[in-house]
Write a protein that holds these residues in place. Structure first.
Motif, mmCIF file in Angstrom:
data_model
loop_
_atom_site.group_PDB
_atom_site.id
_atom_site.type_symbol
_atom_site.label_atom_id
_atom_site.label_comp_id
_atom_site.label_asym_id
_atom_site.label_seq_id
_atom_site.Cartn_x
_atom_site.Cartn_y
_atom_site.Cartn_z
ATOM 1 N N ASP A 28 0.827 -1.218 0.000
ATOM 2 C CA ASP A 28 0.000 0.000 0.000
ATOM 3 C C ASP A 28 0.857 1.263 0.000
ATOM 4 O O ASP A 28 0.384 2.351 0.344
ATOM 5 C CB ASP A 28 -0.930 0.005 1.215
ATOM 6 C CG ASP A 28 -0.174 -0.031 2.537
ATOM 7 O OD1 ASP A 28 1.045 -0.334 2.514
ATOM 8 O OD2 ASP A 28 -0.793 0.239 3.578
ATOM 9 N N ARG A 30 3.889 3.846 -2.044
ATOM 10 C CA ARG A 30 4.426 4.275 -3.337
ATOM 11 C C ARG A 30 5.913 3.919 -3.352
ATOM 12 O O ARG A 30 6.676 4.370 -2.492
ATOM 13 C CB ARG A 30 4.212 5.770 -3.531
ATOM 14 C CG ARG A 30 2.737 6.178 -3.561
ATOM 15 C CD ARG A 30 2.553 7.682 -3.458
ATOM 16 N NE ARG A 30 3.065 8.203 -2.186
ATOM 17 C CZ ARG A 30 3.063 9.490 -1.868
ATOM 18 N NH1 ARG A 30 2.582 10.391 -2.723
ATOM 19 N NH2 ARG A 30 3.536 9.891 -0.702
ATOM 20 N N LEU A 51 5.250 -5.397 -10.309
ATOM 21 C CA LEU A 51 4.117 -4.820 -11.050
ATOM 22 C C LEU A 51 3.010 -5.848 -11.247
ATOM 23 O O LEU A 51 1.816 -5.519 -11.164
ATOM 24 C CB LEU A 51 4.595 -4.287 -12.413
ATOM 25 C CG LEU A 51 5.381 -2.976 -12.366
ATOM 26 C CD1 LEU A 51 6.008 -2.687 -13.724
ATOM 27 C CD2 LEU A 51 4.484 -1.811 -11.929
ATOM 28 N N LYS A 54 0.741 -5.976 -8.453
ATOM 29 C CA LYS A 54 0.017 -4.719 -8.256
ATOM 30 C C LYS A 54 0.695 -3.770 -7.262
ATOM 31 O O LYS A 54 0.037 -2.907 -6.655
ATOM 32 C CB LYS A 54 -1.444 -4.973 -7.805
ATOM 33 C CG LYS A 54 -2.221 -5.962 -8.662
ATOM 34 C CD LYS A 54 -2.275 -5.526 -10.115
ATOM 35 C CE LYS A 54 -3.104 -6.513 -10.958
ATOM 36 N NZ LYS A 54 -2.993 -6.220 -12.410
ATOM 37 N N PRO A 56 2.520 -0.529 -6.446
ATOM 38 C CA PRO A 56 2.545 0.744 -7.171
ATOM 39 C C PRO A 56 3.965 1.326 -7.299
ATOM 40 O O PRO A 56 4.371 2.207 -6.548
ATOM 41 C CB PRO A 56 1.643 1.644 -6.326
ATOM 42 C CG PRO A 56 1.720 1.069 -4.948
ATOM 43 C CD PRO A 56 1.923 -0.405 -5.102
ATOM 44 N N LYS A 58 6.723 3.604 -8.815
ATOM 45 C CA LYS A 58 6.679 4.933 -9.421
ATOM 46 C C LYS A 58 7.923 5.272 -10.229
ATOM 47 O O LYS A 58 7.839 5.957 -11.251
ATOM 48 C CB LYS A 58 6.481 5.996 -8.323
ATOM 49 C CG LYS A 58 5.233 5.803 -7.484
ATOM 50 C CD LYS A 58 3.975 5.866 -8.337
ATOM 51 C CE LYS A 58 2.716 5.697 -7.495
ATOM 52 N NZ LYS A 58 1.492 5.680 -8.339
#
Length: 373
Positions: A28, A30, A51, A54, A56, A58
């Motif tokens: 959860d 970044r 990825l 899932k 995230p 950046k």
């Protein structure tokens, strides 16, 4: 290409394979990745694996040789975008060795997963230092997915003196430091070696089924001129030649496995460096070099040796001109005493004796941060 690291009869399990241990820390958040071509699980890059889960992600931060690991040593690498994932890539090399506040904007956690070779002058550990510093300054958590050290079975060489600190050696550690990058990061934090003694919020995911005494086989070359285990084992002894008039095989297919210079009759082996990917302008390019083939040398028995350095120094006249870049040689050695003592005619035994006290003190420090005993 499989990236399992085989340690004697058991198989070491690098930190990146222990997804269940670190996924809860990042699912959860970044995430930014400090990775290169060695950052793979089986046949899949860590970026692609995360990825697919899932996570995230950046940004990608890439060290010397770039994200794909093909750039020459010391080559300028521009920022860019990864064609496969579309993620922005920020180069941590050249004039931009440390992530900036802007680079880390929108990042909660950085994951560091790079295969190192356990020598002070291999620049991935300097990248780690600057990443830790940037994380500490910008309240970003750092997770190191640890990997075995193929030169982790011994500690040797002069301890770096502060005035010779550079990107090929930032911290007061010996040439062969005997730490994984996870252990080294703990040491950097614990000994307050970051700027102003600041502390990085650090978590290390350790390697399983690994001890420093294990023989480590690396299947993915950590950089273009360390193509195999033999080169990695010889690297501590041969890298000092980078500041001299001796070639260590850049521009051949036996990089860091041969040594020679363009003085006829030295040694029993010849080679001619030429432009090749990873070494487009190699030292002594196009010149016939005379020296030694070290492809069969027992590197574990050799350890960190000065015998080849002494051989070429003596055979080429024991002159200052042997050191084509004295300042760079001193940075690699972490001291100017090695070069000065050679020019004064000191023996290898005398030179080795000069660094024993520093080595003894370092080993006491190292003991506090060992994960793999």
């Amino acid at each position: 290409m499989s990236h399992e690291l085989v340690a004697q009869s058991t198989k070491a399990i690098p930190g990146d394979q222990q997804i269940a241990d670190y996924l809860p820390m990042i699912f959860d958040k970044r995430v930014g990745l400090v990775v290169n071509h060695t950052s793979v699980l089986g046949k899949t890059h860590l970026a692609d694996t995360l990825l697919s889960l899932k996570v995230p992600i950046k940004k990608i931060f890439a060290p010397e040789h770039g994200f794909r690991g093909t750039a020459d040593a010391g080559a300028h690498i521009d920022n860019g975008k990864d064609e496969k994932t579309g993620l922005p890539i920020i180069s941590l090399y050249g004039s931009h060795k440390k992530p900036t506040k802007a680079d880390l904007e929108g990042i909660d956690v950085l994951i560091f997963d790079i295969q190192d070779v356990g020598t002070r002058f291999y620049t991935y550990s300097s990248t780690l230092h600057y990443v830790m510093e940037a994380c500490a300054e910008n309240s970003v958590k750092l997770i190191i997915l640890d990997r075995p050290n193929p030169n982790g079975h011994y500690v040797d060489g002069p301890v770096l003196e502060k005035e010779f600190a550079s990107f090929v050696g930032l911290n007061p550690i010996p040439v062969v430091h005997g730490c994984s990058l996870g252990e080294l990061a703990k040491m950097i934090n614990g000994e307050a070696w970051l700027d102003r003694g600041i502390q990085c919020d650090l978590t290390v995911i350790p390697v399983k089924k690994y001890k420093h005494a294990d023989k480590v086989h690396i299947r993915v070359a950590p950089s273009p001129n360390l193509p195999n285990d033999q080169a990695i084992g010889l690297y501590p002894s041969l890298c000092l030649f980078e500041g001299t008039n001796v070639s260590i095989g850049r521009g051949t297919t036996t990089q860091f496995q041969v040594a020679g210079t363009n003085v006829e009759g030295l040694g029993d082996y010849t080679f001619t460096p030429k432009p090749l990917p990873g070494a487009m302008d190699p030292p002594l390019k196009g010149k016939l070099c005379y020296g030694f083939d070290l492809t069969k040398t027992d590197t574990r028995a050799l350890g960190f040796s000065l015998k080849y350095l002494f051989y070429f120094f003596e055979k080429t006249g024991k002159k200052e001109s042997f050191f084509t870049s004295p300042a760079f040689f001193d940075k690699l050695a972490g001291t100017n005493e090695l070069r000065k003592m050679m020019l004064e005619g000191k023996s290898e035994k005398e030179i080795r004796a000069s660094w024993q006290e520093g080595l003894k003190e370092y080993k006491k420090i190292r003991e506090k941060y060992l994960i793999y005993r």
